[in-house]
Design an enzyme around this catalytic site. Structure first.
Site, short mmCIF file in Angstrom:
data_model
loop_
_atom_site.label_atom_id
_atom_site.label_comp_id
_atom_site.label_asym_id
_atom_site.label_seq_id
_atom_site.Cartn_x
_atom_site.Cartn_y
_atom_site.Cartn_z
N GLY A 20 -3.93 1.75 -0.71
CA GLY A 20 -3.69 0.31 -0.63
C GLY A 20 -4.02 -0.40 -1.93
CG PHE A 21 -3.53 -4.87 -4.06
CD1 PHE A 21 -3.13 -4.51 -5.34
CD2 PHE A 21 -4.00 -6.16 -3.85
CE1 PHE A 21 -3.21 -5.41 -6.40
CE2 PHE A 21 -4.08 -7.07 -4.89
CZ PHE A 21 -3.69 -6.69 -6.17
N GLY A 23 -7.84 -0.50 -2.14
CA GLY A 23 -8.38 0.85 -2.16
C GLY A 23 -8.16 1.56 -3.49
NE ARG A 42 -0.74 4.49 6.80
CZ ARG A 42 0.08 3.47 7.05
NH1 ARG A 42 0.39 3.17 8.29
NH2 ARG A 42 0.59 2.77 6.07
CB ALA A 91 -8.22 2.14 5.84
CB SER A 92 -8.01 -3.06 7.81
OG SER A 92 -7.89 -3.82 9.00
CE LYS A 168 -10.24 -7.22 7.39
NZ LYS A 168 -10.14 -5.81 6.95
#
Length: 347
Positions: A20-21, A23, A42, A91-92, A168
């Site tokens: 992710g951006f 991560g 993933r 991660a979310s 969140k």
């Protein structure tokens, strides 16, 4: 039973959501400090892509290992945690347009947090850093006279609370519940960032850069009165590392953000800094009556109407203290986003 940390894994960090951006920036910051990173992805293809992207940025990917983890499945979590001494859980799921089924965001957020915390605590990790969001603090709150701080929580029964705010908030509360139950509150730190801007590491603009991308493409003729707290992703990544290593950070929430700004201010800054793109950038604020009409047809706008016209105020001292410096200004972060999009021919 808590396992002891061997020298082989003492400098290894499990980073969930490394593709992710945020991560990827966290992994870059850790590698820059000479630490080892076990990053979760993933799919194998996504893992290979982030390795190539980080290598292109000059990172030493010989200290980066990619492992497959799924927020909704138990497979691999125990092994990944057992090979590391720290966890940074970024991660979310996140999207601008809220799904028809809120559980599409809420269930993975909560279950992923539960798996990350349970695995890290069972493995005896020294510190667990969880990425939450400022919306877990300001969600549902519309009183602009209140200065919101790390002791405040979103009011989930408040007006215009969307699925992301719920995901969140509930995921962060789950993290604190698990830590408290294990008597390990001092090993958990939560970062609550504003809306992240900043340079891209790969060619996927993701969700955070999409608004800047649309403006650069001339798709936003007028700027809705969207007032958001913005922050540079590089500051958020460094805050995660400082929270992981800081001896006194345990048991705390840190707001990492600049003050809230309207979208038109972002556009004005980009127009001044990128005069060659000025013609495509919005020059006027969209009237509220028109915004309400447009929101009927624009799901990204209707999904985020909680931030329309509300000037929220925050206690930002914690993030500054954690980084021990001032944050990168929003205008600089927005320009970095725009320049990345242009350089990668994405706008």
């Amino acid at each position: 039973m808590i396992r002891s940390r061997s020298n082989a894994v003492a400098d290894s960090v499990l980073v969930t959501g490394v593709t992710g951006f945020l991560g990827a920036h966290v992994a870059q910051a850790l590698l820059r400090r000479g630490l080892k990173v076990i990053g979760s992805a993933r799919t194998q293809a996504k893992g290979a892509a982030v390795r190539n992207a980080l290598s292109a940025e000059g990172a030493d990917i010989s200290r980066l290992r990619i492992v497959p983890l799924d927020l909704m499945k138990d497979d691999g979590w125990e092994e990944a945690a057992g090979s590391s001494a720290y966890t940074i859980h970024t991660a979310s799921p996140f999207q601008l347009e809220m799904p028809a089924d809120p559980d599409a965001l809420i269930r993975p957020a909560i279950q992923g947090t539960r798996r990350a915390l349970d695995a890290a605590l069972a493995a005896g990790h020294r510190r667990i850093v969880v990425t939450s969001s400022l919306c877990a603090i300001d969600g549902g709150r519309r009183d602009d006279s209140v200065r919101l701080g790390p002791h405040d929580w979103a009011e989930l029964e408040g007006e215009d609370v969307n699925a992301y705010m719920r995901s969140k908030t509930l995921a962060e509360r789950e993290a604190w519940t698990i830590a408290d139950r294990a008597g390990a509150r001092d090993r958990l730190v939560v970062i609550n960032p504003g809306t992240m801007l900043g340079p891209l590491i790969d060619d996927d603009p993701g969700t955070s850069a999409r608004t800047i991308q649309r403006m650069l493409r001339g798709k936003v003729p007028m700027a809705p009165d969207m007032v958001l707290p913005y922050v540079d992703v590089r500051d958020v990544a460094e805050a995660h590392v400082e929270a992981m290593l800081g001896p006194n950070a345990g048991g705390q929430r840190f707001i990492v953000s600049n003050p809230a700004e309207p979208l038109i201010a972002i556009a004005d800054g980009l127009r001044a800094d990128l005069p060659e793109r000025a013609a495509k950038l919005p020059k006027r604020r969209m009237p509220d009556w028109l915004t309400r009409i447009v929101a009927r047809f624009d799901r990204s706008l209707s999904s985020n109407r909680a931030y329309l016209g509300v000037r929220r105020h925050y206690d930002l001292s914690g993030g500054i203290a954690l980084l021990q410096r001032a944050l990168i200004p929003t205008r600089v972060a927005a320009l970095a986003t725009a320049q990345s999009l242009i350089q990668r021919r994405l706008a």
